[in-house]
Design a protein around this motif. Structure first.
Motif, PDB file in Angstrom:
ATOM      1  N   GLY B 102      59.471  42.531  39.631  1.00  0.00           N
ATOM      2  CA  GLY B 102      59.337  41.312  38.848  1.00  0.00           C
ATOM      3  C   GLY B 102      59.792  41.560  37.422  1.00  0.00           C
ATOM      4  N   SER B 201      48.422  46.068  39.572  1.00  0.00           N
ATOM      5  CA  SER B 201      47.616  45.056  40.246  1.00  0.00           C
ATOM      6  C   SER B 201      46.189  44.944  39.748  1.00  0.00           C
ATOM      7  N   THR B 202      45.936  45.132  38.495  1.00  0.00           N
ATOM      8  CA  THR B 202      44.669  44.617  37.988  1.00  0.00           C
ATOM      9  C   THR B 202      44.995  43.731  36.820  1.00  0.00           C
ATOM     10  N   GLN B 206      47.874  44.918  33.835  1.00  0.00           N
ATOM     11  CA  GLN B 206      48.313  45.420  35.142  1.00  0.00           C
ATOM     12  C   GLN B 206      48.632  46.907  35.136  1.00  0.00           C
TER      13      GLN B 206
ATOM     14  N   ARG C  52      40.966  39.828  44.429  1.00  0.00           N
ATOM     15  CA  ARG C  52      41.294  41.026  43.668  1.00  0.00           C
ATOM     16  C   ARG C  52      40.051  41.748  43.169  1.00  0.00           C
ATOM     17  N   SER C 313      36.000  37.542  37.141  1.00  0.00           N
ATOM     18  CA  SER C 313      37.260  37.206  36.479  1.00  0.00           C
ATOM     19  C   SER C 313      37.079  36.219  35.338  1.00  0.00           C
TER      20      SER C 313
ATOM     21  N   HIS D 167      50.840  37.089  38.030  1.00  0.00           N
ATOM     22  CA  HIS D 167      51.837  37.752  37.192  1.00  0.00           C
ATOM     23  C   HIS D 167      52.301  38.982  37.958  1.00  0.00           C
ATOM     24  N   ASN D 168      53.566  39.001  38.326  1.00  0.00           N
ATOM     25  CA  ASN D 168      54.092  40.086  39.150  1.00  0.00           C
ATOM     26  C   ASN D 168      53.175  40.313  40.344  1.00  0.00           C
ATOM     27  N   ASP D 169      52.593  41.518  40.449  1.00  0.00           N
ATOM     28  CA  ASP D 169      51.759  41.809  41.606  1.00  0.00           C
ATOM     29  C   ASP D 169      50.307  41.408  41.391  1.00  0.00           C
ATOM     30  N   SER D 170      49.992  40.928  40.188  1.00  0.00           N
ATOM     31  CA  SER D 170      48.587  40.696  39.890  1.00  0.00           C
ATOM     32  C   SER D 170      48.223  39.237  40.135  1.00  0.00           C
ATOM     33  N   LEU D 171      47.418  39.030  41.162  1.00  0.00           N
ATOM     34  CA  LEU D 171      47.035  37.670  41.540  1.00  0.00           C
ATOM     35  C   LEU D 171      45.546  37.538  41.331  1.00  0.00           C
ATOM     36  N   THR D 172      45.149  36.507  40.644  1.00  0.00           N
ATOM     37  CA  THR D 172      43.720  36.433  40.398  1.00  0.00           C
ATOM     38  C   THR D 172      43.239  35.021  40.145  1.00  0.00           C
TER      39      THR D 172
END
Lengths: 244, 224, 621, 248
Positions: B102, B201-202, B206, C52, C313, D167-172
């Motif tokens: 990305g 992925s956090t 990130q 997540r 979150s 955002h890119n790989d971050s899904l929340t």
């Protein structure tokens, strides 16, 4: 305890105090400049000077406490294994307390005035055509770009004797932008730009270290910086690849 | 207790306690996971040159980290984290990039920096920068802090958009993007490298999980 | 253990106690583990595994399960439930809870006797200091040479976070816990604390929190310092959830303990024990308790927010959703600076007490001592932003916060005046407590002077975030507070055990620790001045020599502490017998027999003057 | 220290549950304890409001009440879309969240104030008429009102909107700063109300069984202190969060 021995011991204490003060002052005068990194900016001169002044100012106070403690250890200790008899029943001495308070307040006021003065000098910008550098911290690399020039670099290059305005920000977590040789430090915060000014006044190379804990490779978030002459700096800028 | 007995107890305390601590430390040090070294293979054709082959995977099943299961098989990983190269040598690196990608959070890293010629070869094309909105990972190597031994190499690895699939071990991946570049090693020492594309992925930046854990998206380059 | 055994022989176990009879630390651990597993299972089963935050939600549930189970297993819920249904404790129940006639086993139970709680705090403090100390040794071992050779960065980062938090918790309870519980009620002339059951609750809550904190290392990478910096704490592994929950639970413990201490001192004093006649240590205890009561709610909230960011979150600290890391910094330091004095004040007050008894003189300028402690506590709530001088937050507030911070040197100066004034021309009894007190004086000067550097913004711009800061607060915590705590331990040890702490071993320990502290932290000052930031897992070659010295010094401190541990353990049963008043002191705790009987006083005393009348009988007669 | 022994004073102390110490003494001590706990709670409330006002004042990136993302579905909905398509959802929109229902806020506050009023009136009645039975009834009523308030608080909590961001790989799923602050505040209210419900139930049972009666009413007063404080806190919270919320 007779009056004469008391006077004698007080005289001895005064000498001890004076000797310790001299030692403290000598340490204050020479140690900071000897240990601290080579000064390369106006801020750093001020930093080292403040360190010297504070140490010298603190030396007599610390020496006073040490001298008394030493005397307590050598002259006022009870010898023998029996239970010591009572010492003089002094509960209060208004003169001593007042003097102590006045002296410590005066010292504090001095520190404060010095500090506020130094703060005004330290944080002030001369406003004379500063070179703006955008500093971006991310885990675990610094990058620098020079607005208006399309140049960005993993190392920092600065011209001599020209004020620099660092505009510092971060992309992920908080980092600490610190040039140890220049006495400037400010955090790089996400979503906010913090600024800091300094004027490099020595040619040479310095390290930029991250001072705010930033994760796995925090210890390796170190970058080299260089102070060049104005001419060298211009040619360095010109030699860099342009970015759109 | 008399003095000599007290002294004995004091000594025993230090020896017993210190011994226990040393044992615990030894156990801890040997329990810290360590990947096998990946040595740079000397080139047959050119002198003072060696070849290093790496891969980046969308999981950690195929690389060293996860080959015997691993704690987090779903985390992205480099194939190796413990690279060993000789000093004063040109290292030809080939990275097979199997992961999608990305946008970079810092477009600065779309440049190829610190390589021989300032370029990299991506699927046969020589470039000095890539599209910052389509990056998979980066290989970013830096010098020893404050040692004066600076080395800065950063190469973006474009996202893999191939559809043809290949099998590695038991895993199935898409055909990789092949990135080739060379850099010259400097003085001996341990250098740190990691990925600068936020792929952890956090939520915050990130850079969590695989990015913040040892052995996934970071590693060392030992020059000796 | 003399105290327990003799009481066990003399008193019969009372009827009553109800459920408490069957509960102890073992059932608490079982309860904690069972409930943690149950909550883990439920969370695992019912929560959305695709989310997540799933792993953090599961970890958070597990920690709640642990603490609920632990409380259940130790019996913390028995009293509230009995209150709910209107079945209050009988006197027999209360006596059972106080541990009457139960021998050593009462030390592993929800026992309300303040002396038992005090001893439990001694053990707790030593366990926490030991665990933190092991981590300190690991950290120093890693830093012997540059590069990551002992453990990798990830493990190291976990070490620094947990080392910091463990040591802070240990020092918060190091003096106030054992002695605030064991001697303060007796000093006041009370039969126990104001709320004995809350006292036991605060201790066992601390144990539960410590359990969580110790497991953090095992369950995941901790990418933050002990200040739980945000936003980076959002990146950490599930260990962070354990860490945050441990702190929230810990603040429950300190709040309960604080309320209890204040109520005890204000309402349980015996007849004639006016505020002006209070032993000075009691003043230290109440001021520290009040300050803790003010400070710890911030801590609780900021950790709750950290946990919420990670599990639900929320966006308290996420800049791209309206949050800011500066919120964490503000809330944390609103707690963080007062907390330093929560740690320091009990130690200083104990030293005032010890200085008076050991130099056989009244406390010099009792009023200055009280004013100094009160002034320090008052100022400490106005200085928090000096921890944020370099964060870029509100630069215009730099001047005012510099002012409040530097004013702190005035009350701190009073501490030196009181100590020095009390020693002045005294007839000083050089016993173990006195020796450690002199160590405190020597170290606290260095801590104070370096603190002045850091309060000055231009200097702080250079020194903030470096090893210099680390060395400064280690001079405060190790050089000063720990020395004060050991002095207090040596001073009151005979009251607890009936025996002296081994003098010879104590002296060996002192010299090792004192020399170790100078080597370790003077070298660390040099590292910082040269430019080494703190929390580095590796460093440049220019810092090699100072780091090596620091590590050598740290090993020497470790040797000193091990000798002290040996002395504490061997003296407990085999030390030289001390009698009820070994220091010939005048405060109430020395007037009661050793071992101190349950409820302390057969008949409550009436006080006619303060305990510092050394040398005055002669004057009057 | 000079000590005179004083045989008049009672020889039984702390562990007698107040049987031997005069009840006034025990009451005074417990009153101070309750006030200190309330003091600690006040600091907590101050910290919560500080959080709220600070986040609103800082308004990082203008995101106090807005965020880039999508709203209206649970996480699994987006997860499934992403799983099927194997890519990220394009072009997140800037979503503005509204303020939470001020009416619900104030309803909870009114209910809390009413329950506090009932408890207070009940206590006055108990002390005047010595009628423990009617006290028990009123305490039960107050508890019921509190439980109703709890229900509305839970409804309020469930109405805080979540936003899905990728955002890119971050899904929340995430909350805006405003929503986060409100979640903490409403959550804190919920915890306080649950404590009140527990205390109210205790008062009901205890007065029914005679542990609280016309002469032993001290505990009723202790609980009332806390209850009234929670009501006051609730008024402060509602006043702040319903008047100072948007950024102009």
């Amino acid at each position: 305890m007779s009056t004469s021995t008391n006077k004698q011991s007080l005289k001895g204490m005064l000498w001890t105090w004076a000797a310790l003060t001299v030692i403290g002052v000598i340490i204050g005068l020479y140690a900071p400049a000897w240990i601290m990194p080579k000064s390369m900016s106006n801020n750093m001169h001020l930093t080292i000077l403040t360190m010297v002044v504070f140490t010298v100012a603190a030396a007599p106070v610390a020496a006073g406490v040490y001298a008394t403690a030493l005397f307590a250890l050598t002259r006022w200790t009870h010898k023998g294994n029996d239970v010591p008899s009572a010492g003089p029943a002094v509960r209060e001495n208004a003169m001593v307390v007042t003097t102590w308070l006045v002296v410590s307040t005066l010292l504090t006021v001095f520190l404060l005035i010095w500090g506020l003065g130094a703060l005004a000098v330290d944080n002030g910008s001369t406003g004379k055509n500063p070179l703006v550098v955008d500093v971006t911290g991310q885990q675990w690399v610094w990058s620098f770009s020079y607005p208006g020039t399309h140049v960005s670099s993993p190392d920092l290059y600065l011209p001599l004797n020209r004020e620099v305005e660092f505009r510092v920000t971060a992309l992920d977590v908080t980092h600490g932008f610190w040039i140890a040789n220049m006495g400037v430090q400010v955090d790089a915060n996400v979503g906010t730009i913090t600024t800091i000014h300094t004027t490099p006044d020595k040619l040479g190379t310095f390290d930029i270290r991250c001072t705010q804990f930033c994760g796995l490779n925090h210890a390796f978030m170190v970058t080299e910086g260089h102070v060049l002459t104005a001419q060298q700096f211009t040619s360095w800028l010109a030699s860099q690849p342009q970015r759109a | 207790m008399n003095r000599s007995k007290s002294l004995g107890v004091a000594l025993a305390s230090v020896l017993l306690g210190g011994g226990a601590l040393a044992l615990a430390g030894f156990a801890l040090a040997s329990a810290t996971p360590h990947q096998a070294a990946l040595n740079c293979v000397p080139s047959q054709s050119a002198p003072n040159t060696c070849n290093l082959n790496l891969s980046t995977f969308p999981d950690s099943m195929a690389g060293e980290q996860g080959k015997d299961g691993g704690v987090h098989p779903d985390w992205v990983s480099y194939s190796n984290d413990n690279l060993v190269v000789p000093a004063n040598t040109t290292v030809n690196v080939t990275i097979d990039q199997y992961d999608s990608g990305g946008s970079l959070n810092n477009a600065f890293f779309d440049q190829v920096m610190g390589t021989v010629g300032g370029t990299a070869t991506i699927d046969g094309k020589t470039v000095s920068s890539v599209d910052p909105t389509n990056v998979g990972h980066t290989f970013t190597l830096r010098g020893i802090p404050g040692s004066g031994k600076t080395m800065f190499v950063s190469v973006p690895l474009p996202a893999d958009s191939n559809t043809q699939s290949v099998n590695i071990g038991q895993g199935q991946y898409t055909k990789p993007v092949v990135v080739q570049f060379s850099f010259k090693t400097g003085a001996k020492g341990v250098y740190e490298w990691n990925c600068e594309f936020p792929c952890g992925s956090t939520r915050e930046g990130q850079f969590g999980e695989a990015m913040s854990a040892y052995g996934y998206m970071s590693g060392t380059l030992t020059v000796n | 253990m003399t105290t327990t055994l003799e009481q066990a022989k003399t008193a019969a176990i009372p009827q009553g106690g109800g459920l408490h009879r069957r509960l102890n630390m073992a059932t608490a651990m079982i309860g904690g583990i069972v409930f943690a597993s149950l909550f883990w299972y439920l969370a695992h089963h019912f929560l959305d595994a695709t989310s997540r935050t799933y792993s953090d939600e599961v970890a958070g549930s597990l920690t709640i399960g642990w603490i609920v189970g632990f409380w259940l297993g130790i019996g913390a819920f028995v009293a509230p439930l009995r209150w709910l249904i209107g079945r209050d404790n009988t006197r027999a129940d209360d006596l059972y809870l106080a541990g009457q006639g139960q021998g050593t086993s009462r030390y592993w139970k929800f026992t309300t006797d303040h002396k038992v709680v005090g001893v439990q705090y001694i053990i707790m403090t030593m366990v926490l200091l030991g665990a933190g100390g092991i981590l300190a040794m690991a950290i120093r071992t890693e830093l012997i040479v540059p590069g990551n050779h002992f453990v990798n960065q990830q493990v190291y980062n976990g070490f620094i976070a947990v080392h910091g938090m463990l040591m802070i918790l240990a020092l918060i309870v190091a003096v106030a816990g054992p002695w605030g519980n064991f001697v303060v009620p007796i000093m006041c002339g009370a039969r126990d604390m104001a709320f004995p059951r809350l006292n036991a609750l605060s201790l066992w809550t601390l144990v539960g929190a410590a359990g969580l904190l110790l497991t953090t290392l095992a369950v995941g990478s901790l990418t933050m310092g002990w200040v739980v910096l945000e936003p980076i704490a959002d990146q950490a592994g599930v260990g962070m959830d354990f860490f945050a929950m441990a702190i929230i639970v810990f603040t429950v413990s300190t709040t309960v303990a604080g309320v209890n201490t204040i109520c005890t001192i204000l309402t349980m004093r015996t007849k004639g024990m006016t505020l002006a006649r209070l032993p000075i240590f009691v003043w230290g205890a109440i001021i520290a308790a009040a300050l803790g009561l003010y400070a710890f709610p911030y801590f609780s909230l900021v950790e709750a927010q950290t946990l919420m960011d990670r599990t639900f979150s929320t966006s308290f600290f996420v800049a791209n959703a309206g949050g800011t890391g500066w919120l964490q910094a503000n809330l944390f330091w609103l707690m963080g600076h007062p907390e330093v004095y929560v740690i320091l004040l009990p130690a200083v007050a104990a030293l005032f007490e010890i200085a008076a008894v050991m130099s056989r003189k009244p406390v010099f300028s009792y009023r200055s001592a009280v004013a100094g402690m009160t002034g320090l506590a008052g100022l400490s709530i106005l200085v928090w932003a000096h921890h944020m001088f370099t964060t870029g937050w509100a630069p215009t507030l730099g001047g005012p916060f510099m002012l409040t911070t530097e004013l702190i040197s005035i009350p701190t100066g009073l501490f030196f005046l009181v100590l020095i004034g009390t020693l002045w021309r005294g007839n000083i009894w050089m016993k173990l407590p006195t020796i450690w007190m002199f160590g405190f004086i020597a170290n606290f000067i260095i801590a104070g002077v370096t603190g002045i550097y850091l309060s000055d913004i231009p200097l702080d711009d250079q020194l903030h975030g470096t090893m210099f800061v680390t060395a400064h607060f280690h001079y405060v915590f190790v050089g000063s507070v720990l020395f004060g705590a050991v002095s207090a331990l040596a001073f009151w040890y005979p009251k607890v055990t009936g025996r002296f702490l081994n003098e010879f071993m104590g002296r060996i320990s002192f010299w090792l620790t004192f020399i170790g502290v100078q080597v370790t932290f003077l070298a660390m000052f040099a590292s910082g001045l040269r430019g080494m930031p703190r929390r580095y897992s590796s460093y440049a070659f220019i810092f090699e020599h100072t780091n090596l010295m620091t590590t050598i010094g740290a090993y020497i401190i470790m040797a000193g502490m091990l000798v002290l541990l040996g002395a504490v353990i061997t003296s407990w049963n085999k030390g030289e017998p001390a009698g009820p008043n070994p220091w010939h002191a005048n405060s109430l705790e020395w007037m009661v027999p050793t071992p101190v009987p349950l409820e302390n006083f057969e008949v409550l005393p009436v006080i006619t003057e303060d305990p510092y009348n050394y040398g005055e009988e002669l004057v009057r007669s | 220290m000079s000590i005179d022994t004083h045989s008049e004073l009672d020889a039984h102390g702390a562990h007698d549950g107040g049987h031997h110490e005069p009840p006034e003494v025990v009451d005074g001590r417990q009153r101070m304890g309750v006030w200190l706990f309330i003091g600690g709670d006040m600091i907590g409330l101050g910290a919560l409001l500080f959080t709220y006002l600070y986040l609103r004042g800082v308004n990082s990136g203008g995101h106090w009440m807005s965020m880039w993302g999508y709203t209206g579905h649970p996480y699994s909905y987006y997860y499934n879309i992403l799983d099927v398509k194997g890519g990220s959802i394009p072009n997140p929109k800037l979503i503005h969240v509204g303020t939470l229902s001020a009416g619900l806020n104030w309803l909870v506050t009114v209910l809390t104030v009413v329950s506090a009023g009932i408890i207070w009136a009940a206590e006055r009645g108990l002390r005047a008429t010595k009628n423990a039975k009617s006290y028990s009834t009123l305490a039960a009523a107050s508890t019921v009102v509190t439980v109703v308030a709890i229900v509305f608080t839970v409804i309020q909590l469930r109405h805080i909107p979540q936003i899905f961001s990728a955002h890119n790989d971050s899904l929340t799923m995430a909350y805006t700063a405003y929503d986060s602050a409100m979640m903490a505040i409403v959550g804190s209210t919920l915890i306080h109300l649950i404590v009140l419900a527990f205390l109210g139930l205790g008062l009901t049972i205890r007065s029914a069984r005679g542990a609280i009666n016309g002469t032993k009413w001290y505990q009723a007063r202790l609980v009332r202190f806390f209850w009234v404080w929670v009501a006051v806190a609730s008024v402060i919270i509602s006043a702040v969060t319903t008047t100072i919320n948007t950024i102009h």
